[in-house]
Scaffold this motif. Structure first.
Motif, short mmCIF file in Angstrom:
data_model
loop_
_atom_site.label_atom_id
_atom_site.label_comp_id
_atom_site.label_asym_id
_atom_site.label_seq_id
_atom_site.Cartn_x
_atom_site.Cartn_y
_atom_site.Cartn_z
N THR A 9 49.98 37.91 42.70
CA THR A 9 49.64 39.11 43.53
C THR A 9 50.01 40.42 42.60
N LYS A 17 52.62 44.83 49.25
CA LYS A 17 52.54 43.61 48.71
C LYS A 17 53.65 42.74 49.12
N LEU A 112 45.99 43.71 46.31
CA LEU A 112 45.91 44.36 47.46
C LEU A 112 45.24 45.93 47.08
#
Length: 425
Positions: A9, A17, A112
């Motif tokens: 991520t 996140k 993100l």
């Protein structure tokens, strides 16, 4: 047996996140009851009516106090269809180097953005790093769509902008997916949201469960860096000579022909030993001891590779892409150590050829220095020959570290070859 997906991520600070990762763990029932109880108590203390799922992943005290992720942490969860290893990386620009660490083995990255802010500078920086590392699949999680009233048009604008940027980095459109999510409320994370009837794609978890795993290290050519030479010299094993290490890529079986590099000697695998007994086959990630049919002069740092047309290149000079991880700038003429596999050699930075600008996708030539978090193409000259693969062909033996010979600190993550050309720069 379910397959395994390694993912990472990334995102800017405050994009949610940690909440998204916490939501994935929560929705896949990968959270222990006592952990959830602790999160619920902490959330009540903060005056929240619902659990703050980010507390599941911001484990360090300094992370909780600052409200940001500051180090790479690995999370493990599973569904009936697939197991997952998730590298949770920081979002702040000063921790871009941590993103390189976390994404180096990822097969997919979830990037993100805040739906209110859209694609920002850090989004482009992370996408460029992911492209350089060759992460094959990108997911843009447009988070906090609840704060823009689940606006389809706003989501579409962000998705189109990011897809255009990703394709300019070399990604095919089919390898990029944008998903409108609300990590806080769970919209389109594990379950489809009624708030986005206009979105017809998969939820994030559905995509993670079904995306094809394309960079399987088992499918690459066999590579085996020798870690240790085993010679017991006992009455029970008077002539035993085994080569221990971890298989970097590919599959090996008794009878396979191999080449020993950098010497160029050839032999064949006679036996594969393990503490549990001999094997008929071993693959990437397994630690084994190989016995060869010939007595050869092989030492730690040598590489056993599948004999064939695509053996590594043996060289003492090559171009590489460096992501500079140190606060101390790199200048031409610097003397460093290069750690490649199990071999460490002295090296000279002959030239800083060009720096990659991840915002404009352009290059700046003939540099005077390379600063923290900058990415550049360099020319390295080594004190001895080593066998290397181009990173694009085999990431396991196309990657290396640059080390400070005085302190032993890691200075840079290196990729063999000029990766800028793959990004269209």
């Amino acid at each position: 047996m379910s397959s395994l997906l390694r993912l990472a991520t990334a995102g800017s600070v405050d994009d949610g996140k940690s909440t998204l990762v916490g939501r994935l763990l929560y929705d896949t029932k990968s959270v222990l009851a006592d952990q959830l109880d602790a999160v619920q108590r902490a959330s009540v203390d903060k005056g929240l009516s619902t659990p703050d799922l980010s507390l599941l992943v911001d484990g360090l005290r300094s992370e909780r106090e600052q409200g940001i992720t500051i180090d790479v942490a690995y999370r493990y969860f599973a569904t009936p269809n697939r197991s997952f290893v998730l590298a949770d990386t920081p979002g702040h620009v000063q921790y871009t180097r941590n993103t390189v660490t976390g994404a180096s083995t990822a097969q997919l990255a979830v990037l993100l953005v805040d739906a209110r802010k859209g694609v920002v500078e850090q989004t482009k920086r992370h996408a460029a790093v992911l492209a350089l590392l060759g992460v094959p699949h990108l997911v843009l999680a447009v988070n906090k769509v609840d704060l823009i009233g689940y606006d389809e048009e706003a989501f579409t604008v962000i998705a189109k902008e990011f897809t255009a940027h990703a394709t300019s980095l070399g990604y095919a459109e089919r390898a990029v997916l944008a998903i409108p999510v609300s990590a806080l409320h769970g919209d389109n994370v594990a379950t489809r949201s009624e708030n986005t009837p206009w979105y017809q794609g998969p939820t994030l978890l559905e995509h993670l469960e079904t995306v094809p795993v394309t960079d399987d290290p088992h499918r690459a050519a066999f590579r085996f860096p020798v870690q240790y030479v085993i010679r017991p010299r006992t009455p029970e094993y008077p002539d035993y000579r085994g080569y221990a290490g971890q298989i970097a890529s590919g599959i090996v079986r008794p009878g396979d022909e191999v080449v020993v590099l950098p010497q160029g000697l050839r032999s064949s695998v006679e036996r594969i030993d393990t503490p549990s007994g001999p094997l008929e086959e071993a693959s990437a990630g397994m630690s084994v001891t190989l016995l060869l049919s010939d007595e050869l002069d092989i030492a730690r740092g040598d590489l056993l590779a599948a004999a064939g047309a695509h053996t590594p290149t043996v060289t003492d000079e090559f171009d590489a892409t460096l992501c500079w991880l140190s606060t101390k700038p790199l200048t031409p003429g610097a003397r460093v150590l290069v750690k490649h596999g199990t071999r460490t050699v002295q090296a000279l930075v002959e030239r800083l050829k060009s720096r990659f600008d991840e915002q404009t996708l352009a290059t700046v030539d003939d540099l005077d220095s390379l600063e923290l978090n900058e990415i550049a193409s360099v020319r390295l000259r080594l004190s001895e020959e080593i066998p290397v693969d181009d990173y694009g062909h085999n990431p396991r033996t196309g990657a290396f570290l640059v080390i400070d010979p005085a302190s032993g600190d890691t200075l840079a993550a290196g990729l063999v070859g000029e990766r800028f050309t793959a990004l269209g720069a």
